[in-house]
Design a protein around this motif. Sequence first.
Motif, PDB file in Angstrom:
ATOM      1  N   GLN A  31       5.708  -4.697  15.021  1.00 45.70           N
ATOM      2  CA  GLN A  31       5.975  -5.609  13.912  1.00 45.70           C
ATOM      3  C   GLN A  31       5.957  -4.874  12.583  1.00 45.70           C
ATOM      4  O   GLN A  31       5.041  -4.114  12.282  1.00 45.70           O
ATOM      5  CB  GLN A  31       4.941  -6.735  13.885  1.00 45.70           C
ATOM      6  CG  GLN A  31       5.214  -7.776  12.815  1.00 45.70           C
ATOM      7  CD  GLN A  31       4.244  -8.945  12.892  1.00 45.70           C
ATOM      8  OE1 GLN A  31       3.435  -9.015  13.812  1.00 45.70           O
ATOM      9  NE2 GLN A  31       4.341  -9.860  11.940  1.00 45.70           N
ATOM     10  N   LYS A  32       6.966  -5.109  11.794  1.00 46.98           N
ATOM     11  CA  LYS A  32       7.065  -4.494  10.472  1.00 46.98           C
ATOM     12  C   LYS A  32       6.013  -5.083   9.539  1.00 46.98           C
ATOM     13  O   LYS A  32       5.932  -6.309   9.380  1.00 46.98           O
ATOM     14  CB  LYS A  32       8.465  -4.717   9.906  1.00 46.98           C
ATOM     15  CG  LYS A  32       8.639  -4.304   8.463  1.00 46.98           C
ATOM     16  CD  LYS A  32      10.030  -4.676   7.983  1.00 46.98           C
ATOM     17  CE  LYS A  32      10.143  -4.590   6.476  1.00 46.98           C
ATOM     18  NZ  LYS A  32      11.479  -5.014   5.993  1.00 46.98           N
ATOM     19  N   PRO A  33       5.186  -4.247   8.899  1.00 51.26           N
ATOM     20  CA  PRO A  33       4.179  -4.774   7.961  1.00 51.26           C
ATOM     21  C   PRO A  33       4.840  -5.236   6.669  1.00 51.26           C
ATOM     22  O   PRO A  33       5.903  -4.741   6.286  1.00 51.26           O
ATOM     23  CB  PRO A  33       3.271  -3.566   7.716  1.00 51.26           C
ATOM     24  CG  PRO A  33       4.141  -2.375   7.970  1.00 51.26           C
ATOM     25  CD  PRO A  33       5.097  -2.784   9.050  1.00 51.26           C
ATOM     26  N   ALA A  34       4.212  -6.183   5.991  1.00 53.41           N
ATOM     27  CA  ALA A  34       4.755  -6.689   4.727  1.00 53.41           C
ATOM     28  C   ALA A  34       4.434  -5.741   3.576  1.00 53.41           C
ATOM     29  O   ALA A  34       5.225  -5.592   2.637  1.00 53.41           O
ATOM     30  CB  ALA A  34       4.206  -8.077   4.431  1.00 53.41           C
ATOM     31  N   LYS A  35       3.261  -5.092   3.644  1.00 56.55           N
ATOM     32  CA  LYS A  35       2.847  -4.202   2.556  1.00 56.55           C
ATOM     33  C   LYS A  35       1.894  -3.143   3.103  1.00 56.55           C
ATOM     34  O   LYS A  35       1.085  -3.411   3.987  1.00 56.55           O
ATOM     35  CB  LYS A  35       2.164  -5.004   1.441  1.00 56.55           C
ATOM     36  CG  LYS A  35       2.077  -4.275   0.108  1.00 56.55           C
ATOM     37  CD  LYS A  35       1.575  -5.211  -0.986  1.00 56.55           C
ATOM     38  CE  LYS A  35       1.537  -4.486  -2.335  1.00 56.55           C
ATOM     39  NZ  LYS A  35       1.007  -5.374  -3.411  1.00 56.55           N
ATOM     40  N   ASP A  67       4.500   9.430  -2.514  1.00 59.30           N
ATOM     41  CA  ASP A  67       5.088   8.189  -3.010  1.00 59.30           C
ATOM     42  C   ASP A  67       6.614   8.291  -3.021  1.00 59.30           C
ATOM     43  O   ASP A  67       7.321   7.367  -2.599  1.00 59.30           O
ATOM     44  CB  ASP A  67       4.556   7.894  -4.417  1.00 59.30           C
ATOM     45  CG  ASP A  67       5.067   6.566  -4.958  1.00 59.30           C
ATOM     46  OD1 ASP A  67       4.997   5.560  -4.224  1.00 59.30           O
ATOM     47  OD2 ASP A  67       5.544   6.532  -6.103  1.00 59.30           O
ATOM     48  N   HIS A  68       7.127   9.429  -3.476  1.00 58.69           N
ATOM     49  CA  HIS A  68       8.581   9.643  -3.539  1.00 58.69           C
ATOM     50  C   HIS A  68       9.192   9.617  -2.140  1.00 58.69           C
ATOM     51  O   HIS A  68      10.254   9.010  -1.917  1.00 58.69           O
ATOM     52  CB  HIS A  68       8.860  10.988  -4.222  1.00 58.69           C
ATOM     53  CG  HIS A  68      10.298  11.172  -4.601  1.00 58.69           C
ATOM     54  ND1 HIS A  68      11.199  11.784  -3.761  1.00 58.69           N
ATOM     55  CD2 HIS A  68      10.991  10.825  -5.713  1.00 58.69           C
ATOM     56  CE1 HIS A  68      12.387  11.816  -4.347  1.00 58.69           C
ATOM     57  NE2 HIS A  68      12.287  11.239  -5.526  1.00 58.69           N
ATOM     58  N   ASN A  75      11.046   1.187   4.595  1.00 60.74           N
ATOM     59  CA  ASN A  75      11.569  -0.153   4.303  1.00 60.74           C
ATOM     60  C   ASN A  75      10.441  -1.133   4.036  1.00 60.74           C
ATOM     61  O   ASN A  75      10.613  -2.339   4.113  1.00 60.74           O
ATOM     62  CB  ASN A  75      12.428  -0.650   5.463  1.00 60.74           C
ATOM     63  CG  ASN A  75      11.642  -0.806   6.752  1.00 60.74           C
ATOM     64  OD1 ASN A  75      10.471  -0.440   6.822  1.00 60.74           O
ATOM     65  ND2 ASN A  75      12.276  -1.363   7.775  1.00 60.74           N
ATOM     66  N   VAL A  76       9.259  -0.574   3.704  1.00 59.98           N
ATOM     67  CA  VAL A  76       8.074  -1.393   3.442  1.00 59.98           C
ATOM     68  C   VAL A  76       7.527  -1.072   2.049  1.00 59.98           C
ATOM     69  O   VAL A  76       7.367   0.104   1.705  1.00 59.98           O
ATOM     70  CB  VAL A  76       6.979  -1.109   4.494  1.00 59.98           C
ATOM     71  CG1 VAL A  76       5.686  -1.834   4.151  1.00 59.98           C
ATOM     72  CG2 VAL A  76       7.459  -1.501   5.886  1.00 59.98           C
ATOM     73  N   PRO A  77       7.246  -2.076   1.216  1.00 60.66           N
ATOM     74  CA  PRO A  77       6.610  -1.813  -0.084  1.00 60.66           C
ATOM     75  C   PRO A  77       5.307  -1.054   0.122  1.00 60.66           C
ATOM     76  O   PRO A  77       4.498  -1.416   0.970  1.00 60.66           O
ATOM     77  CB  PRO A  77       6.361  -3.214  -0.647  1.00 60.66           C
ATOM     78  CG  PRO A  77       7.371  -4.081   0.040  1.00 60.66           C
ATOM     79  CD  PRO A  77       7.533  -3.512   1.411  1.00 60.66           C
ATOM     80  N   CYS A  78       5.122   0.009  -0.672  1.00 61.22           N
ATOM     81  CA  CYS A  78       3.998   0.902  -0.427  1.00 61.22           C
ATOM     82  C   CYS A  78       3.327   1.314  -1.733  1.00 61.22           C
ATOM     83  O   CYS A  78       3.992   1.609  -2.717  1.00 61.22           O
ATOM     84  CB  CYS A  78       4.494   2.143   0.319  1.00 61.22           C
ATOM     85  SG  CYS A  78       3.215   3.329   0.721  1.00 61.22           S
ATOM     86  N   VAL A  79       2.014   1.329  -1.733  1.00 63.71           N
ATOM     87  CA  VAL A  79       1.214   1.803  -2.862  1.00 63.71           C
ATOM     88  C   VAL A  79       0.498   3.074  -2.418  1.00 63.71           C
ATOM     89  O   VAL A  79      -0.169   3.075  -1.387  1.00 63.71           O
ATOM     90  CB  VAL A  79       0.189   0.749  -3.321  1.00 63.71           C
ATOM     91  CG1 VAL A  79      -0.723   1.316  -4.399  1.00 63.71           C
ATOM     92  CG2 VAL A  79       0.899  -0.505  -3.811  1.00 63.71           C
ATOM     93  N   VAL A  80       0.647   4.153  -3.191  1.00 64.45           N
ATOM     94  CA  VAL A  80       0.011   5.423  -2.855  1.00 64.45           C
ATOM     95  C   VAL A  80      -1.032   5.749  -3.916  1.00 64.45           C
ATOM     96  O   VAL A  80      -0.720   5.782  -5.107  1.00 64.45           O
ATOM     97  CB  VAL A  80       1.037   6.576  -2.766  1.00 64.45           C
ATOM     98  CG1 VAL A  80       0.345   7.866  -2.312  1.00 64.45           C
ATOM     99  CG2 VAL A  80       2.169   6.213  -1.817  1.00 64.45           C
ATOM    100  N   GLU A  81      -2.268   5.981  -3.491  1.00 59.97           N
ATOM    101  CA  GLU A  81      -3.356   6.266  -4.428  1.00 59.97           C
ATOM    102  C   GLU A  81      -4.168   7.476  -3.978  1.00 59.97           C
ATOM    103  O   GLU A  81      -4.263   7.756  -2.778  1.00 59.97           O
ATOM    104  CB  GLU A  81      -4.294   5.052  -4.550  1.00 59.97           C
ATOM    105  CG  GLU A  81      -3.657   3.827  -5.172  1.00 59.97           C
ATOM    106  CD  GLU A  81      -4.647   2.665  -5.280  1.00 59.97           C
ATOM    107  OE1 GLU A  81      -5.804   2.822  -4.809  1.00 59.97           O
ATOM    108  OE2 GLU A  81      -4.266   1.618  -5.824  1.00 59.97           O
ATOM    109  N   LYS A  82      -4.758   8.150  -4.949  1.00 61.08           N
ATOM    110  CA  LYS A  82      -5.701   9.223  -4.643  1.00 61.08           C
ATOM    111  C   LYS A  82      -7.064   8.614  -4.346  1.00 61.08           C
ATOM    112  O   LYS A  82      -7.407   7.562  -4.878  1.00 61.08           O
ATOM    113  CB  LYS A  82      -5.825  10.178  -5.839  1.00 61.08           C
ATOM    114  CG  LYS A  82      -4.548  10.908  -6.195  1.00 61.08           C
ATOM    115  CD  LYS A  82      -4.792  11.930  -7.305  1.00 61.08           C
ATOM    116  CE  LYS A  82      -5.236  11.250  -8.592  1.00 61.08           C
ATOM    117  NZ  LYS A  82      -5.470  12.207  -9.694  1.00 61.08           N
ATOM    118  N   ILE A  83      -7.811   9.297  -3.486  1.00 55.96           N
ATOM    119  CA  ILE A  83      -9.172   8.856  -3.189  1.00 55.96           C
ATOM    120  C   ILE A  83     -10.068  10.088  -3.063  1.00 55.96           C
ATOM    121  O   ILE A  83      -9.631  11.136  -2.569  1.00 55.96           O
ATOM    122  CB  ILE A  83      -9.220   8.019  -1.884  1.00 55.96           C
ATOM    123  CG1 ILE A  83     -10.621   7.442  -1.667  1.00 55.96           C
ATOM    124  CG2 ILE A  83      -8.768   8.834  -0.689  1.00 55.96           C
ATOM    125  CD1 ILE A  83     -10.699   6.447  -0.521  1.00 55.96           C
TER     126      ILE A  83
END
Length: 222
Positions: A31-35, A67-68, A75-83
Motif C-alpha cells: 500500500q502506498k503511504p500518504a506521507k 530530499d532532492h 510519488n509520496v510527499p516526504c519530509v527530510v530532517e536531520k537528527i
Amino acid sequence: MKTKLFVVFLLFLLCVGCSSERQFLDAGWTQKPAKMKILVTKPTVSDEETLPDVMDPISDWFREKVDHAMQFNSNVPCVVEKISKKKISHEPLNMSGVEVQIPKVEAMSDSFDIYMILDNVQMVFSESSRTVGGSPVGAVMVVPAGGAAMASVASAGITIKGESTEIDADYVVYDVKSGKRLAYGHLEESVFHEEIAMEQGWYENVRQLMLKILGNTPVTRF
C-alpha cells in the motif's frame, strides 16, 4: 578451459559472499503511504579535506541531497530532517551471517504513515582507475574454416584514472501505526567518475542509495 571457468566462477562466489550489503523488504508492503518522514544523521567522511566547499557543512548537504532525490524519484510527499545520533538507538540483527545495526527512534509522529532512518552513514573518497575496451590478456588461437591456426594477441584496453566515491549506510523503514519494520539493512553505493565534479559524484551516490532502498517499494512506484 573447464578448470579456468570453474576458478572464475569460484572467485565470483567469493566476492559475492564477502559483500556486506544486506537487505530485507516485507513482501506484504504493497500500500502506498500518504506521507513519509526521513531522518538522517550526520555522515562521517574519510577525508574531509577532499570535500568541495559546496558540501560544507556535510550534514546540511546530505539532508538536501536526500530530499532532492526523493522529490524526483518518489510519488509520496516526504519530509527530510536531520537528527542527532544521540537520539538514535540501535538493535543489532544478524542478516545472513553479518551483524547489521538497525536504527530506532523513541517516538514517531502519527502525522506520517511511515518513517525512514538513515544512520551510520560513511562517505569514502579514493583515487581510482578502471580499464575500458580490450580483451583478456593472453594469446588466443584462431582457426578459420578450412585454414591453419593463427595466433591473435589480445589487447589490454585503456586504463582511465579518476576518483571513486562511496556511501555506506544502515537504514530502516517503519510503519508508524504498527511499529513494524517494512524494510531494513545495510547498503554500500560507489561511483567512479573521471571528469565530472566530485560533488556530482557524491550526489549520484545518494540518489542510487535511495533507489536501492526504495526502488521496489510503493514509495517510488508511479
